[in-house]
Structure formats: C-alpha cells, structure tokens
Design a protein around this motif. Sequence first.
Motif, PDB file in Angstrom:
ATOM      1  N   LEU A   5       0.836  -1.136   0.064  1.00 45.30           N
ATOM      2  CA  LEU A   5      -0.171  -0.176   0.009  1.00 45.30           C
ATOM      3  C   LEU A   5       1.016   1.408  -0.025  1.00 45.30           C
ATOM      4  CD1 LEU A   5      -2.941   1.010   0.081  1.00 45.30           C
ATOM      5  CD2 LEU A   5      -2.628   0.881   2.562  1.00 45.30           C
ATOM      6  N   THR A   6       1.443   1.220  -1.107  1.00 42.44           N
ATOM      7  CA  THR A   6       2.348   2.831  -1.375  1.00 42.44           C
ATOM      8  C   THR A   6       1.560   3.918  -1.615  1.00 42.44           C
ATOM      9  OG1 THR A   6       2.610   2.369  -3.581  1.00 42.44           O
ATOM     10  CG2 THR A   6       3.947   1.031  -2.273  1.00 42.44           C
ATOM     11  N   LYS A   7       2.517   4.950  -1.245  1.00 40.51           N
ATOM     12  CA  LYS A   7       1.538   6.243  -1.680  1.00 40.51           C
ATOM     13  C   LYS A   7       1.313   6.550  -3.121  1.00 40.51           C
ATOM     14  CE  LYS A   7       2.792  11.225  -1.300  1.00 40.51           C
ATOM     15  NZ  LYS A   7       3.810  12.342  -1.221  1.00 40.51           N
ATOM     16  N   GLU A   8       1.937   5.787  -4.030  1.00 35.18           N
ATOM     17  CA  GLU A   8       1.633   6.073  -5.320  1.00 35.18           C
ATOM     18  C   GLU A   8       0.359   5.083  -5.578  1.00 35.18           C
ATOM     19  OE1 GLU A   8       4.691   5.351  -4.221  1.00 35.18           O
ATOM     20  OE2 GLU A   8       5.587   7.155  -4.759  1.00 35.18           O
ATOM     21  N   LEU A   9       0.306   3.964  -5.292  1.00 34.05           N
ATOM     22  CA  LEU A   9      -0.802   3.113  -5.437  1.00 34.05           C
ATOM     23  C   LEU A   9      -2.075   3.933  -4.652  1.00 34.05           C
ATOM     24  CD1 LEU A   9      -2.249   0.472  -6.171  1.00 34.05           C
ATOM     25  CD2 LEU A   9      -1.368  -0.807  -4.164  1.00 34.05           C
ATOM     26  N   ASN A  80      -4.773 -10.562   4.591  1.00 29.93           N
ATOM     27  CA  ASN A  80      -4.007 -11.644   5.453  1.00 29.93           C
ATOM     28  C   ASN A  80      -3.845 -11.485   6.888  1.00 29.93           C
ATOM     29  OD1 ASN A  80      -3.756 -12.893   2.725  1.00 29.93           O
ATOM     30  ND2 ASN A  80      -1.531 -12.374   2.460  1.00 29.93           N
ATOM     31  N   SER A  81      -4.715 -11.323   7.420  1.00 27.77           N
ATOM     32  CA  SER A  81      -4.896 -10.862   9.095  1.00 27.77           C
ATOM     33  C   SER A  81      -3.898  -9.944   9.492  1.00 27.77           C
ATOM     34  CB  SER A  81      -4.643 -12.285   9.664  1.00 27.77           C
ATOM     35  OG  SER A  81      -5.558 -13.450   9.149  1.00 27.77           O
ATOM     36  N   GLN A  82      -3.352  -9.105   8.523  1.00 24.61           N
ATOM     37  CA  GLN A  82      -2.484  -8.034   9.033  1.00 24.61           C
ATOM     38  C   GLN A  82      -3.125  -6.674   8.540  1.00 24.61           C
ATOM     39  OE1 GLN A  82       0.344  -8.073  10.583  1.00 24.61           O
ATOM     40  NE2 GLN A  82       0.133 -10.327  11.011  1.00 24.61           N
ATOM     41  N   PRO A  83      -3.192  -5.660   9.745  1.00 22.68           N
ATOM     42  CA  PRO A  83      -3.675  -4.283   9.225  1.00 22.68           C
ATOM     43  C   PRO A  83      -2.747  -3.708   8.389  1.00 22.68           C
ATOM     44  CG  PRO A  83      -2.684  -4.409  11.430  1.00 22.68           C
ATOM     45  CD  PRO A  83      -2.889  -6.094  10.973  1.00 22.68           C
ATOM     46  N   VAL A  84      -3.073  -3.111   7.111  1.00 17.32           N
ATOM     47  CA  VAL A  84      -2.404  -2.468   6.240  1.00 17.32           C
ATOM     48  C   VAL A  84      -2.845  -1.015   5.972  1.00 17.32           C
ATOM     49  CG1 VAL A  84      -1.694  -4.645   5.021  1.00 17.32           C
ATOM     50  CG2 VAL A  84      -3.612  -3.174   4.274  1.00 17.32           C
ATOM     51  N   GLY A  85      -3.811  -0.540   6.735  1.00 11.91           N
ATOM     52  CA  GLY A  85      -4.375   0.840   6.333  1.00 11.91           C
ATOM     53  C   GLY A  85      -5.705   0.977   6.857  1.00 11.91           C
ATOM     54  N   ILE A 111      -5.054  -4.856  -3.573  1.00 13.03           N
ATOM     55  CA  ILE A 111      -3.502  -5.118  -2.851  1.00 13.03           C
ATOM     56  C   ILE A 111      -3.474  -6.761  -2.958  1.00 13.03           C
ATOM     57  CG2 ILE A 111      -2.702  -5.365  -0.670  1.00 13.03           C
ATOM     58  CD1 ILE A 111      -3.886  -3.037   0.044  1.00 13.03           C
ATOM     59  N   GLU A 112      -4.301  -7.698  -2.774  1.00 11.04           N
ATOM     60  CA  GLU A 112      -3.916  -8.858  -2.846  1.00 11.04           C
ATOM     61  C   GLU A 112      -3.504  -9.427  -4.259  1.00 11.04           C
ATOM     62  OE1 GLU A 112      -7.946 -10.679  -1.602  1.00 11.04           O
ATOM     63  OE2 GLU A 112      -7.531 -10.384   0.627  1.00 11.04           O
ATOM     64  N   GLN A 113      -4.109  -8.751  -5.244  1.00  8.32           N
ATOM     65  CA  GLN A 113      -3.602  -9.075  -6.722  1.00  8.32           C
ATOM     66  C   GLN A 113      -2.076  -8.600  -6.665  1.00  8.32           C
ATOM     67  OE1 GLN A 113      -5.453  -6.618  -9.830  1.00  8.32           O
ATOM     68  NE2 GLN A 113      -5.439  -8.362 -11.334  1.00  8.32           N
ATOM     69  N   LEU A 116       0.096 -11.198  -4.931  1.00  4.97           N
ATOM     70  CA  LEU A 116       0.059 -12.543  -5.637  1.00  4.97           C
ATOM     71  C   LEU A 116       0.962 -12.314  -6.874  1.00  4.97           C
ATOM     72  CD1 LEU A 116      -0.906 -15.365  -6.305  1.00  4.97           C
ATOM     73  CD2 LEU A 116      -2.583 -14.338  -7.612  1.00  4.97           C
ATOM     74  N   MET A 117       0.935 -11.155  -7.557  1.00  2.00           N
ATOM     75  CA  MET A 117       1.808 -10.943  -8.643  1.00  2.00           C
ATOM     76  C   MET A 117       3.266 -10.848  -7.885  1.00  2.00           C
ATOM     77  SD  MET A 117      -0.379  -8.406 -11.020  1.00  2.00           S
ATOM     78  CE  MET A 117       0.849  -7.952 -12.158  1.00  2.00           C
ATOM     79  N   GLY A 118       3.261 -10.155  -7.054  1.00  2.00           N
ATOM     80  CA  GLY A 118       4.739  -9.827  -6.581  1.00  2.00           C
ATOM     81  C   GLY A 118       5.424 -11.227  -6.054  1.00  2.00           C
ATOM     82  N   ASN A 119       4.623 -12.254  -5.421  1.00  2.00           N
ATOM     83  CA  ASN A 119       4.908 -13.263  -4.925  1.00  2.00           C
ATOM     84  C   ASN A 119       5.455 -14.419  -6.240  1.00  2.00           C
ATOM     85  OD1 ASN A 119       4.586 -12.736  -2.622  1.00  2.00           O
ATOM     86  ND2 ASN A 119       2.316 -13.504  -2.378  1.00  2.00           N
ATOM     87  N   GLN A 120       4.651 -14.104  -7.466  1.00  2.00           N
ATOM     88  CA  GLN A 120       5.000 -15.005  -8.462  1.00  2.00           C
ATOM     89  C   GLN A 120       6.185 -14.454  -9.058  1.00  2.00           C
ATOM     90  OE1 GLN A 120       1.529 -14.275 -10.717  1.00  2.00           O
ATOM     91  NE2 GLN A 120       0.277 -16.293  -9.766  1.00  2.00           N
ATOM     92  N   GLU A 121       6.471 -13.008  -8.994  1.00  2.00           N
ATOM     93  CA  GLU A 121       7.738 -12.731  -9.669  1.00  2.00           C
ATOM     94  C   GLU A 121       8.744 -12.934  -8.723  1.00  2.00           C
ATOM     95  OE1 GLU A 121      10.275 -10.623 -12.100  1.00  2.00           O
ATOM     96  OE2 GLU A 121       7.926 -10.983 -12.476  1.00  2.00           O
ATOM     97  N   ALA A 122       8.605 -12.912  -7.457  1.00  2.00           N
ATOM     98  CA  ALA A 122       9.811 -13.365  -6.603  1.00  2.00           C
ATOM     99  C   ALA A 122      10.030 -14.912  -6.673  1.00  2.00           C
ATOM    100  CB  ALA A 122       9.322 -13.265  -5.330  1.00  2.00           C
TER     101      ALA A 122
END
Length: 341
Positions: A5-9, A80-85, A111-113, A116-122
């Motif tokens: 959850l970045t400023k840009e997003l 994912n059970s974590q407060p992000v904002g 964010i979930e999408q 997922l994309m970030g995890n796939q890239e990693a």
Amino acid sequence: MDQWLTKELAQKIVKKMMLDIPYSINIMNEKGIIIGSGDPQRVGTLHQGAVKALKTGKMVEIYDDHRYEKKGTNEPLVVNSQPVGVIGITGDPQAVRPFCKLVKTAVSLLIEQNMLMGNQEAERNRKAAFLETILNEQKNYSQELIREAERYRIHLHEENSVVLVKPKEKSSRFETIYKPFPFFKKPNENLYILILQNRKDIQKIAESIWAIDPFAIVAAGLHGLNIASGYRQAKLCLSVCEKLHLQNRFFDYADWKFPAELSQTHIFHETFEETLNLPDLYLETLTAFISHNGNPAETARALMIHRNTLYYRLGRIKELTGKNPFLLFDLFELTYRLLRR
C-alpha cells in the motif's frame, strides 16, 4: 505489509474511485498517516480517526469536523490478517458508510492481486537464480543447494539426465508433457530444460513432443551426478544440429560426443582460423550433403534438385574452398569449419 500500500498506489486508487463516488476518499497507511486523498493538502497528515480504527480493528465514524479530521467513516483495511491501512470517506457517516465498504473491498482485492503478482515474480526470480547456479556448479553441491533443489523435485545426490527440448514453434501443450518432471524454461529462449532421474523417460517424452511438433529437437547429456556437465553436453549436441542443419531430431551425447567436442576444440584454431565464407545456397547444399552422409541421391532428393545440379554445386564448393566434398578428409575439414562458424 505496507509495501503493498504505497503512496503512489493509494493516490491512484483515490483518483480512480472518485470518478464514480461523489465523496472525497482518504487512504491511510498502517500508522494512520494519509497517503492518498481527494484533498492533496491532507496527504502526509495524521488522521486520528484512522489511528483509532487501527487500534480497535473496527470502523470509526466521526460526526463533526476537527482540525486534523473531518466527519465521515474510517474502515480498517486488513489483508492476510494484517492491518495495512484505513479507508476513509468524508461526508455524513450514514450516507458514506456503503461507499466506504465498497472502496475497502476494491482496495483489498487490488492489494491481494499485487501481492500475488509480487510473490509470483519473486518465485520466478528465485527459480531463475537456482537454474543459473545449477547449470554452472561444477563442484560438490552444498547442503543449501541440495535443499533448494528438493523444492523443484530434483535429487542432486542421485544421477540425473539433462534433456534440452527446442520446439520449432511455441505451444503451451508442451508443458503438459513436462509437468510430471522437473523442468525449466530458459528466459528469452524457446528452450526447455528437463532433469530426469529415469533415463528411460527420455524416449517417451521425445515421442510425445514429436506428436505435437515433429520438427522439435531433443538433446540429452550423459546420465550422471553433475547437472552442469549434462547441460553442457546436451547444449553442444543442440549446437551441432543447428550448425550442420542435420535432419536428426534426437541427439544423445553418447552417440554425438566426437562432433560435439570437435565444435569446441581450439587445437586447430590457428591453422584453420579462416571461416567458411560460402553463399547461402552452397552452405545449404553442403550441410544437406553432410546430413545425408555424403549420399548424392539422398541429398538431391532432400534438396529437391536434379543430381547433376547437386554435382555442379559441390563442384563450385570445391572451387571456392579448395576442398573436395567427395574426399573424406576434405569433407571432414569442411564439417569442422561449419562447426566453428
């Protein structure tokens, strides 16, 4: 989690959602600081309603305007059970409450999408790094590398065969064949690498591949304990096929060791450093002649030309190179120069 959850997003989401929602939207990070807002002047300020929503884990509604917060709703954003904002919408709480839920759902999905994309890239990067290591590691394998290999169903303490598959065309149907085995795709290449424990699987895989693409090339290294060596051997076989334009579709290093290693030797490099500069027509003729074991009838048939035309072309090759393709040692030298191209 705040990396998702970045400023840009946040600002991009606000701008897009406000095209359909007639209220100002605020997005706060996990500390309650506004990172996206319909009112740019509020970006970077602390939102007390958001702080309270993060602490309680519940929606906080504000009914009066204050210096650092305005009336509206503030809904915690949990992924994912974590407060992000926190998602906030300015306006009468009763009126904006449904919109707050809507925006929260949209942002959560986005964010979930992205996660997922970030995890796939990693995972792609991790797999590519592992492949690069395993194809170049000539020493004894470390315990760390052995454990990493197990993630891809590769057992480095056992003998394996490296098989390269180069289809003529791209097709997702090939991966159905590869799926039961550890396989990789070379980045930016239409080349698949399979690592097989059972050497008997090679022929079965090859036949399945040729059923889809009869022009696909399959090359295999020796069965052994070192993946890098097997890869090098299979790669050399593939190179021989491509340089000589051979008609064969299967190359086993055990059968093609001599021309494979000959293509790499530097013993005669200084003596035969000149390249084989022939017109494409004669190069095609020469490679076809070699591919058909110097048989004029089969070569002419493969090239779909008259045998006299073949003799003429071979004669021209002799004139241009000084080497007679009908003489064993001259043909051997011509073959060597083709391999060195």
